[in-house]
Design a protein around this motif. Structure first.
Motif, PDB file in Angstrom:
ATOM      1  N   GLU A  85       0.821  -1.210   0.000  1.00 18.73           N
ATOM      2  CA  GLU A  85       0.000   0.000   0.000  1.00 18.73           C
ATOM      3  C   GLU A  85       0.854   1.259   0.000  1.00 18.73           C
ATOM      4  OE1 GLU A  85      -3.682   2.021   2.558  1.00 18.73           O
ATOM      5  OE2 GLU A  85      -2.804   0.080   3.149  1.00 18.73           O
ATOM      6  N   GLU A  86       1.890   1.271   0.826  1.00 17.57           N
ATOM      7  CA  GLU A  86       2.746   2.458   0.894  1.00 17.57           C
ATOM      8  C   GLU A  86       3.402   2.741  -0.453  1.00 17.57           C
ATOM      9  OE1 GLU A  86       6.885   3.906   3.090  1.00 17.57           O
ATOM     10  OE2 GLU A  86       5.776   2.162   3.847  1.00 17.57           O
ATOM     11  N   HIS A  87       3.835   1.671  -1.138  1.00 19.03           N
ATOM     12  CA  HIS A  87       4.492   1.840  -2.435  1.00 19.03           C
ATOM     13  C   HIS A  87       3.492   2.290  -3.495  1.00 19.03           C
ATOM     14  CE1 HIS A  87       8.183   0.110  -0.870  1.00 19.03           C
ATOM     15  NE2 HIS A  87       7.467  -0.875  -0.335  1.00 19.03           N
ATOM     16  N   ARG A  88       2.233   1.820  -3.414  1.00 21.40           N
ATOM     17  CA  ARG A  88       1.216   2.278  -4.361  1.00 21.40           C
ATOM     18  C   ARG A  88       0.929   3.770  -4.166  1.00 21.40           C
ATOM     19  NH1 ARG A  88      -1.065  -3.057  -3.710  1.00 21.40           N
ATOM     20  NH2 ARG A  88      -2.288  -2.349  -1.916  1.00 21.40           N
ATOM     21  N   HIS A  89       0.902   4.209  -2.922  1.00 21.81           N
ATOM     22  CA  HIS A  89       0.678   5.644  -2.669  1.00 21.81           C
ATOM     23  C   HIS A  89       1.845   6.468  -3.233  1.00 21.81           C
ATOM     24  CE1 HIS A  89      -3.006   5.967  -0.315  1.00 21.81           C
ATOM     25  NE2 HIS A  89      -2.693   4.809   0.260  1.00 21.81           N
ATOM     26  N   ARG A  90       3.043   5.934  -3.096  1.00 23.09           N
ATOM     27  CA  ARG A  90       4.202   6.652  -3.640  1.00 23.09           C
ATOM     28  C   ARG A  90       4.102   6.740  -5.168  1.00 23.09           C
ATOM     29  NH1 ARG A  90       9.434   4.483  -4.251  1.00 23.09           N
ATOM     30  NH2 ARG A  90       8.807   2.716  -2.955  1.00 23.09           N
ATOM     31  N   LEU A  91       3.688   5.632  -5.807  1.00 26.67           N
ATOM     32  CA  LEU A  91       3.528   5.635  -7.264  1.00 26.67           C
ATOM     33  C   LEU A  91       2.376   6.540  -7.688  1.00 26.67           C
ATOM     34  CD1 LEU A  91       4.436   4.503 -10.008  1.00 26.67           C
ATOM     35  CD2 LEU A  91       2.858   2.592  -9.651  1.00 26.67           C
ATOM     36  N   SER A  92       1.310   6.564  -6.896  1.00 24.28           N
ATOM     37  CA  SER A  92       0.161   7.413  -7.263  1.00 24.28           C
ATOM     38  C   SER A  92       0.565   8.883  -7.284  1.00 24.28           C
ATOM     39  CB  SER A  92      -0.995   7.189  -6.287  1.00 24.28           C
ATOM     40  OG  SER A  92      -0.725   7.773  -5.028  1.00 24.28           O
ATOM     41  N   ARG A  93       1.410   9.279  -6.338  1.00 25.23           N
ATOM     42  CA  ARG A  93       1.890  10.660  -6.336  1.00 25.23           C
ATOM     43  C   ARG A  93       2.808  10.929  -7.523  1.00 25.23           C
ATOM     44  NH1 ARG A  93       2.261   9.320  -0.788  1.00 25.23           N
ATOM     45  NH2 ARG A  93       4.498   8.895  -1.001  1.00 25.23           N
ATOM     46  N   GLN A  94       3.603   9.928  -7.883  1.00 27.57           N
ATOM     47  CA  GLN A  94       4.531  10.102  -9.003  1.00 27.57           C
ATOM     48  C   GLN A  94       3.788  10.184 -10.332  1.00 27.57           C
ATOM     49  OE1 GLN A  94       7.999   7.486  -9.018  1.00 27.57           O
ATOM     50  NE2 GLN A  94       7.919   7.334 -11.241  1.00 27.57           N
ATOM     51  N   LEU A  95       2.742   9.383 -10.501  1.00 20.49           N
ATOM     52  CA  LEU A  95       2.012   9.325 -11.777  1.00 20.49           C
ATOM     53  C   LEU A  95       0.847  10.304 -11.845  1.00 20.49           C
ATOM     54  CD1 LEU A  95       1.824   5.458 -12.404  1.00 20.49           C
ATOM     55  CD2 LEU A  95       3.504   7.083 -13.276  1.00 20.49           C
ATOM     56  N   GLY A  96       0.378  10.769 -10.692  1.00 19.03           N
ATOM     57  CA  GLY A  96      -0.785  11.647 -10.699  1.00 19.03           C
ATOM     58  C   GLY A  96      -2.082  10.892 -10.885  1.00 19.03           C
ATOM     59  N   VAL A  97      -2.137   9.657 -10.380  1.00 21.70           N
ATOM     60  CA  VAL A  97      -3.349   8.828 -10.451  1.00 21.70           C
ATOM     61  C   VAL A  97      -3.699   8.418  -9.028  1.00 21.70           C
ATOM     62  CG1 VAL A  97      -2.722   8.022 -12.748  1.00 21.70           C
ATOM     63  CG2 VAL A  97      -2.089   6.648 -10.754  1.00 21.70           C
ATOM     64  N   SER A  98      -4.882   7.810  -8.857  1.00 19.52           N
ATOM     65  CA  SER A  98      -5.289   7.433  -7.510  1.00 19.52           C
ATOM     66  C   SER A  98      -4.685   6.090  -7.106  1.00 19.52           C
ATOM     67  CB  SER A  98      -6.819   7.356  -7.423  1.00 19.52           C
ATOM     68  OG  SER A  98      -7.299   6.211  -8.116  1.00 19.52           O
ATOM     69  N   ALA A  99      -4.377   5.968  -5.807  1.00 18.90           N
ATOM     70  CA  ALA A  99      -3.878   4.697  -5.286  1.00 18.90           C
ATOM     71  C   ALA A  99      -4.950   3.621  -5.377  1.00 18.90           C
ATOM     72  CB  ALA A  99      -3.427   4.881  -3.837  1.00 18.90           C
ATOM     73  N   THR A 100      -6.223   4.039  -5.322  1.00 16.99           N
ATOM     74  CA  THR A 100      -7.329   3.082  -5.448  1.00 16.99           C
ATOM     75  C   THR A 100      -7.326   2.424  -6.825  1.00 16.99           C
ATOM     76  OG1 THR A 100      -8.666   4.388  -3.911  1.00 16.99           O
ATOM     77  CG2 THR A 100      -9.825   2.807  -5.297  1.00 16.99           C
ATOM     78  N   ALA A 101      -7.064   3.215  -7.868  1.00 22.10           N
ATOM     79  CA  ALA A 101      -6.995   2.667  -9.220  1.00 22.10           C
ATOM     80  C   ALA A 101      -5.839   1.684  -9.344  1.00 22.10           C
ATOM     81  CB  ALA A 101      -6.853   3.788 -10.238  1.00 22.10           C
ATOM     82  N   LEU A 102      -4.692   2.014  -8.760  1.00 26.90           N
ATOM     83  CA  LEU A 102      -3.538   1.114  -8.810  1.00 26.90           C
ATOM     84  C   LEU A 102      -3.834  -0.194  -8.083  1.00 26.90           C
ATOM     85  CD1 LEU A 102      -0.672   3.696  -8.146  1.00 26.90           C
ATOM     86  CD2 LEU A 102      -1.301   2.666 -10.339  1.00 26.90           C
ATOM     87  N   ALA A 103      -4.529  -0.098  -6.937  1.00 26.46           N
ATOM     88  CA  ALA A 103      -4.884  -1.305  -6.196  1.00 26.46           C
ATOM     89  C   ALA A 103      -5.845  -2.168  -7.006  1.00 26.46           C
ATOM     90  CB  ALA A 103      -5.495  -0.933  -4.850  1.00 26.46           C
ATOM     91  N   ALA A 104      -6.795  -1.533  -7.727  1.00 25.11           N
ATOM     92  CA  ALA A 104      -7.749  -2.288  -8.543  1.00 25.11           C
ATOM     93  C   ALA A 104      -7.048  -3.057  -9.661  1.00 25.11           C
ATOM     94  CB  ALA A 104      -8.792  -1.341  -9.125  1.00 25.11           C
TER      95      ALA A 104
END
Length: 349
Positions: A85-104
């Motif tokens: 989860e922490e790494h997805r949040h870091r990627l979401s900030r880098q890409l400008g997308v939601s962490a929820t979308a990455l988790a899905a």
């Protein structure tokens, strides 16, 4: 005083070295007693390395190493996704997308390689490979897997158009604003998987292939041309219209468009994206499917006799008659026979 070389005898292929003598050799250094100023090596013949240690035959030893087992890609993807989860949040900030979308999408983190992982699936949803994204933005697929699609479990939820973008980050971008999205692995890749995935989609629901604005200095445009080719192939395979478009507002790709937009509600962003698409529809080629047989099998000779009798009974009876016999059934042959018989009757009258 006599020169010490007076006792040496020159040798050649036709005049080989005599037995049990010493020789100066300009080629072989292994086992030499010493070397002279001319770069030659002194050997005693019976100590010659080629006679003392003849080369052993070389045999190729068959490998006993077992082939590596087939990778369990679903289990591997799950391991990467767990506690990421922490790494997805870091990627979401880098890409400008939601962490929820990455988790899905099942995005995870490979702690051994320090990279994010994007599972790729076939048309049935099975994970068949994993694409990775490093912290510097470079991408590579893990060895041993197959190229597939990137999509969430509810990719076809809702009733809006289905958008086929290029890459996992663009998929996450449109998922962020609630659009039905499937990620293609490349500009032209994944069509076979797409055919299977989209075959059950309602024919009234629009499918749009989204390209990229990546025109090269030499005029090549892989993002646009790949979208067009993908749309054409899908139209042919699915036998339905497929549209293609480039991202609105001259954005390079879907994620670039999202990153340039103001902080609006997801529904509003989705409306802006869809309304900004200038779509081009590619219609499938016309395909004529022969009618399926729905009766007993009839010999072609008997069928022609039946056609002849029906044609003869139709003479003198005005109306529209349709013969749906397939090519080769003998329609022209029967027409000719009917004409001859009709002419015979007229002559008899």
């Amino acid at each position: 005083m006599a020169d010490h070389r007076d006792n040496w005898v020159p040798v050649s292929r036709n005049n080989p070295c005599p037995d049990r003598k010493v020789v100066w050799c300009g080629r072989v250094s292994d086992g030499a007693l010493r070397t002279n100023d001319g770069g030659q090596f002194l050997h005693r013949l019976n100590d010659d390395p080629f006679t003392r240690n003849p080369p052993l035959p070389v045999y190729k030893i068959p490998s006993t190493q077992a082939k590596s087992p087939t990778q369990d890609w679903p289990a591997l993807a799950e391991r990467f996704a767990n506690r990421a989860e922490e790494h997805r949040h870091r990627l979401s900030r880098q890409l400008g997308v939601s962490a929820t979308a990455l988790a899905a999408l099942g995005v995870g983190w490979n702690i051994e390689r320090f990279c994010w992982t994007f599972p790729e699936r076939d048309a049935s949803g099975q994970i068949i490979g994993i694409a990775t994204r490093r912290r510097d933005g470079s991408k590579i697929r893990m060895k041993g897997g197959r190229t597939g699609l990137t999509y969430a479990a509810d990719w076809d939820a809702g009733d809006g158009p289905i958008l086929l973008v290029e890459g996992g980050s663009d998929t996450a971008a449109l998922l962020t604003i609630g659009l039905s999205t499937v990620g293609r692995p490349s500009n032209c890749g994944g069509v076979d998987h797409l055919v299977g995935l989209l075959s059950g989609v309602d024919r009234n629901r629009e499918i749009i292939v989204i390209g990229e604005r990546d025109e090269k200095p030499d005029g090549k445009w892989p993002g646009r041309d790949g979208a067009v080719r993908t749309a054409k192939r899908l139209a042919e395979e699915l036998e339905r219209p497929i549209a293609w478009a480039l991202p609105p507002d001259n954005a390079k790709d879907a994620r670039g468009w999202l990153n340039a937009m103001p902080d609006l509600l997801a529904d509003r962003l989705a409306d802006l994206f869809l309304s900004g698409l200038e779509t081009t529809v590619i219609n499938p080629p016309i395909v004529i499917h022969p009618p399926k047989a729905n009766g007993a099998v009839v010999d072609v000779g008997d069928w022609r006799d039946q056609m002849l009798q029906v044609r003869l009974r139709s003479l003198g009876c005005p109306g529209v008659y349709i013969d749906a016999s397939t090519t080769g059934a003998g329609k022209s042959h029967v027409d000719h026979a009917v004409i001859l018989r009709a002419m015979g009757r007229e002559e008899a009258a």
